[in-house]
Write an enzyme that holds these catalytic residues in place. Sequence first.
Site, mmCIF file in Angstrom:
data_model
loop_
_atom_site.group_PDB
_atom_site.id
_atom_site.type_symbol
_atom_site.label_atom_id
_atom_site.label_comp_id
_atom_site.label_asym_id
_atom_site.label_seq_id
_atom_site.Cartn_x
_atom_site.Cartn_y
_atom_site.Cartn_z
ATOM 1 N N ARG A 1 0.824 -1.227 0.000
ATOM 2 C CA ARG A 1 0.000 0.000 0.000
ATOM 3 C C ARG A 1 0.852 1.267 0.000
ATOM 4 O O ARG A 1 0.452 2.283 0.558
ATOM 5 C CB ARG A 1 -0.962 0.032 1.195
ATOM 6 C CG ARG A 1 -1.927 -1.138 1.228
ATOM 7 C CD ARG A 1 -3.024 -0.923 2.241
ATOM 8 N NE ARG A 1 -3.726 -2.169 2.518
ATOM 9 C CZ ARG A 1 -4.436 -2.408 3.616
ATOM 10 N NH1 ARG A 1 -4.559 -1.491 4.544
ATOM 11 N NH2 ARG A 1 -5.048 -3.575 3.775
ATOM 12 N N ARG B 1 -3.476 6.526 -0.687
ATOM 13 C CA ARG B 1 -3.950 6.820 0.663
ATOM 14 C C ARG B 1 -3.121 7.780 1.487
ATOM 15 O O ARG B 1 -3.608 8.841 1.852
ATOM 16 C CB ARG B 1 -4.192 5.515 1.427
ATOM 17 C CG ARG B 1 -5.397 4.798 0.813
ATOM 18 C CD ARG B 1 -5.696 3.479 1.433
ATOM 19 N NE ARG B 1 -4.941 2.441 0.766
ATOM 20 C CZ ARG B 1 -5.362 1.201 0.586
ATOM 21 N NH1 ARG B 1 -6.511 0.822 1.081
ATOM 22 N NH2 ARG B 1 -4.627 0.334 -0.050
ATOM 23 N N ARG C 1 -6.530 11.917 -7.267
ATOM 24 C CA ARG C 1 -7.750 11.120 -7.142
ATOM 25 C C ARG C 1 -9.011 11.953 -6.913
ATOM 26 O O ARG C 1 -10.113 11.399 -6.874
ATOM 27 C CB ARG C 1 -7.584 10.122 -5.985
ATOM 28 C CG ARG C 1 -6.839 8.826 -6.313
ATOM 29 C CD ARG C 1 -7.665 7.875 -7.177
ATOM 30 N NE ARG C 1 -9.052 7.807 -6.754
ATOM 31 C CZ ARG C 1 -9.491 7.119 -5.712
ATOM 32 N NH1 ARG C 1 -8.684 6.385 -5.010
ATOM 33 N NH2 ARG C 1 -10.767 7.122 -5.393
ATOM 34 N N ASP D 1 -6.359 -3.233 -7.969
ATOM 35 C CA ASP D 1 -6.953 -3.870 -6.797
ATOM 36 C C ASP D 1 -7.229 -5.327 -7.103
ATOM 37 O O ASP D 1 -7.374 -5.694 -8.272
ATOM 38 C CB ASP D 1 -8.246 -3.162 -6.365
ATOM 39 C CG ASP D 1 -8.629 -3.556 -4.945
ATOM 40 O OD1 ASP D 1 -8.140 -2.918 -4.012
ATOM 41 O OD2 ASP D 1 -9.381 -4.538 -4.776
ATOM 42 N N TYR E 1 -14.745 -11.753 -0.645
ATOM 43 C CA TYR E 1 -15.510 -10.563 -1.061
ATOM 44 C C TYR E 1 -16.729 -10.959 -1.892
ATOM 45 O O TYR E 1 -17.817 -10.397 -1.748
ATOM 46 C CB TYR E 1 -14.617 -9.597 -1.855
ATOM 47 C CG TYR E 1 -13.621 -8.901 -0.956
ATOM 48 C CD1 TYR E 1 -14.031 -7.878 -0.107
ATOM 49 C CD2 TYR E 1 -12.286 -9.286 -0.908
ATOM 50 C CE1 TYR E 1 -13.130 -7.260 0.749
ATOM 51 C CE2 TYR E 1 -11.381 -8.672 -0.054
ATOM 52 C CZ TYR E 1 -11.809 -7.658 0.769
ATOM 53 O OH TYR E 1 -10.931 -7.051 1.620
HETATM 54 O O1 CP3 Z 1 0.181 0.369 -3.028
HETATM 55 C C1 CP3 Z 1 -0.364 -0.740 -3.270
HETATM 56 O O2 CP3 Z 1 -0.310 -1.688 -2.479
HETATM 57 C C2 CP3 Z 1 -0.920 -0.939 -4.659
HETATM 58 C C3 CP3 Z 1 -2.293 -0.973 -4.824
HETATM 59 C C4 CP3 Z 1 -3.211 -1.937 -4.117
HETATM 60 C C5 CP3 Z 1 -4.518 -1.556 -3.762
HETATM 61 N N1 CP3 Z 1 -5.162 -2.662 -3.299
HETATM 62 C C6 CP3 Z 1 -5.065 -0.201 -3.947
HETATM 63 C C7 CP3 Z 1 -6.210 0.225 -3.105
HETATM 64 C C8 CP3 Z 1 -3.040 -3.284 -3.784
HETATM 65 C C9 CP3 Z 1 -1.816 -4.174 -3.910
HETATM 66 C C10 CP3 Z 1 -4.300 -3.734 -3.271
HETATM 67 C C11 CP3 Z 1 -4.556 -5.122 -2.859
HETATM 68 C C12 CP3 Z 1 -5.734 -5.411 -2.051
HETATM 69 N N2 CP3 Z 1 -7.007 -4.913 -2.175
HETATM 70 C C13 CP3 Z 1 -5.752 -6.386 -1.029
HETATM 71 C C14 CP3 Z 1 -4.594 -7.237 -0.614
HETATM 72 C C15 CP3 Z 1 -3.597 -6.475 0.152
HETATM 73 C C16 CP3 Z 1 -3.998 -6.115 1.556
HETATM 74 O O3 CP3 Z 1 -3.970 -4.917 1.811
HETATM 75 O O4 CP3 Z 1 -4.245 -7.005 2.344
HETATM 76 C C17 CP3 Z 1 -7.053 -6.419 -0.496
HETATM 77 C C18 CP3 Z 1 -7.532 -7.292 0.633
HETATM 78 C C19 CP3 Z 1 -7.833 -5.492 -1.242
HETATM 79 C C20 CP3 Z 1 -9.270 -5.163 -1.077
HETATM 80 C C21 CP3 Z 1 -9.400 -3.750 -0.672
HETATM 81 N N3 CP3 Z 1 -9.418 -2.694 -1.558
HETATM 82 C C22 CP3 Z 1 -9.422 -3.216 0.641
HETATM 83 C C23 CP3 Z 1 -9.403 -4.031 1.903
HETATM 84 C C24 CP3 Z 1 -9.450 -1.829 0.514
HETATM 85 C C25 CP3 Z 1 -9.333 -0.841 1.638
HETATM 86 C C26 CP3 Z 1 -10.524 -0.124 2.078
HETATM 87 C C27 CP3 Z 1 -10.007 1.120 2.773
HETATM 88 O O5 CP3 Z 1 -9.898 2.168 2.093
HETATM 89 O O6 CP3 Z 1 -9.680 1.028 3.962
HETATM 90 C C28 CP3 Z 1 -9.457 -1.513 -0.866
HETATM 91 C C29 CP3 Z 1 -9.452 -0.165 -1.461
HETATM 92 C C30 CP3 Z 1 -8.150 0.264 -2.018
HETATM 93 N N4 CP3 Z 1 -7.298 -0.511 -2.737
HETATM 94 C C31 CP3 Z 1 -7.608 1.579 -1.912
HETATM 95 C C32 CP3 Z 1 -6.392 1.564 -2.605
HETATM 96 C C33 CP3 Z 1 -5.450 2.711 -2.827
HETATM 97 C C34 CP3 Z 1 -8.253 2.757 -1.200
HETATM 98 C C35 CP3 Z 1 -9.327 3.306 -2.053
HETATM 99 C C36 CP3 Z 1 -9.190 4.754 -2.305
HETATM 100 O O7 CP3 Z 1 -8.091 5.317 -2.290
HETATM 101 O O8 CP3 Z 1 -10.263 5.335 -2.601
#
Ligand code: CP3
Length: 345
Positions: free
Chosen positions: A30, A34, A43, A79, A154
């Site tokens: 991540r 964020r 964004r 994602d 999911y």
């Molecule tokens: O920097 C990185 O790691 C690259 C991008 C990335 C994202 N999601 C972007 C994202 C990666 C590698 C993921 C993987 C992902 N997505 C996982 C596995 C990794 C982990 O963290 O365990 C999982 C379980 C997801 C599903 C998911 N998507 C979750 C749990 C969330 C978080 C919700 C939150 O905001 O707390 C997301 C949303 C998400 N994925 C965001 C980003 C940048 C935030 C959304 C936003 O910025 O609007």
Amino acid sequence: MTSPTSPTDSAFLKAARGEPVPHTPVWFMRQAGRSLPEYLRVREGVGMLESCMNPELVVEITLQPVRRYGVDAAIFFSDIVLPLKAVGVDLDIKPGVGPVVENPVRTLADVEAIPDLTPEHVTFITEAVQGLVAELGGTPLIGFAGAPFTVASYLVEGGPSKEHAKTKAMMFGAPDVWDALMRKIAAMSATYLEVQVAAGASAVQLFDSWAGALTPADYRDQVQPHSARVLERAGALGVPRIHFGVGTTNLLGLMGEAGADVVGVDWRTPLADAIPLVGDRGVQGNLDPTLVFAPTEVMTARAAEVIEAGRAAKGHIFNLGHGVIPSTDPDQLKRLTEFVQSYPS
Ligand code: CP3
């Protein structure tokens, strides 16, 4: 620090292959998004899924942490649910919540209604990866996909879940539906990785973030064979494979055996305990992500302990034990990156 001219010579890929390194390579799960003000700016007014499908934005967001921190690898901005979206599953990623699926999967007919992913569904991914690789120069790009269990959670729950109760109920009670669903997702994740590597990604990470909810026996019988198929197809591409989950102390050996070259370890398991469990493989991790909120000298002292413990592994890639917490101070991550890269290897 001098940058390598080709990803092949990078500290990251050397560590992943178990070769001697000039310094311990570091990147952060991540790292893109964020916590970065420049991310929040680009964004503004653009939905998460929409930004993942816009190659120009994907290139910019993926590069942001590389520019700011000088990390040893970039992680593709996307994602784990993106392939589902690409084949037409009705889902959204809600800010602060995560992926939400409109019609959760419960029956064999529900599984069969999900189309298989083809490279044609994700031409925007090919375009984004090609653009990125051209910009990254010698910094390797990590492609990624969700592992079948975590993506299934999911799809079956319809959104984020603590207990994964409906998912595990399907696994225990409807083995035919479970098997079909896991095969569907495994094929999809493998294709998603193949597309990223074909376009130039240098390594892949399979995220099974929620596998820690399973007993070792259930993981071995109901999940590992499906993750193994994804890793096998990725292995045929000749790039290192990282396999990561949270709360997986009891599963580290099995996650390695699924076909990983490097096993990601969360912060709860000391690397000294994890290394014998993963066998002849590298490890990735595992500083507690909350340590960046501690005074810098406390954080770096703990980082030094992680690096020292990593010396016993076949290869060690430094990372946090899970993702960057959104309120993290980017300056503190910059100091952490510099500390790890200048620590004697
Ligand atoms: O920097 C990185 O790691 C690259 C991008 C990335 C994202 N999601 C972007 C994202 C990666 C590698 C993921 C993987 C992902 N997505 C996982 C596995 C990794 C982990 O963290 O365990 C999982 C379980 C997801 C599903 C998911 N998507 C979750 C749990 C969330 C978080 C919700 C939150 O905001 O707390 C997301 C949303 C998400 N994925 C965001 C980003 C940048 C935030 C959304 C936003 O910025 O609007």
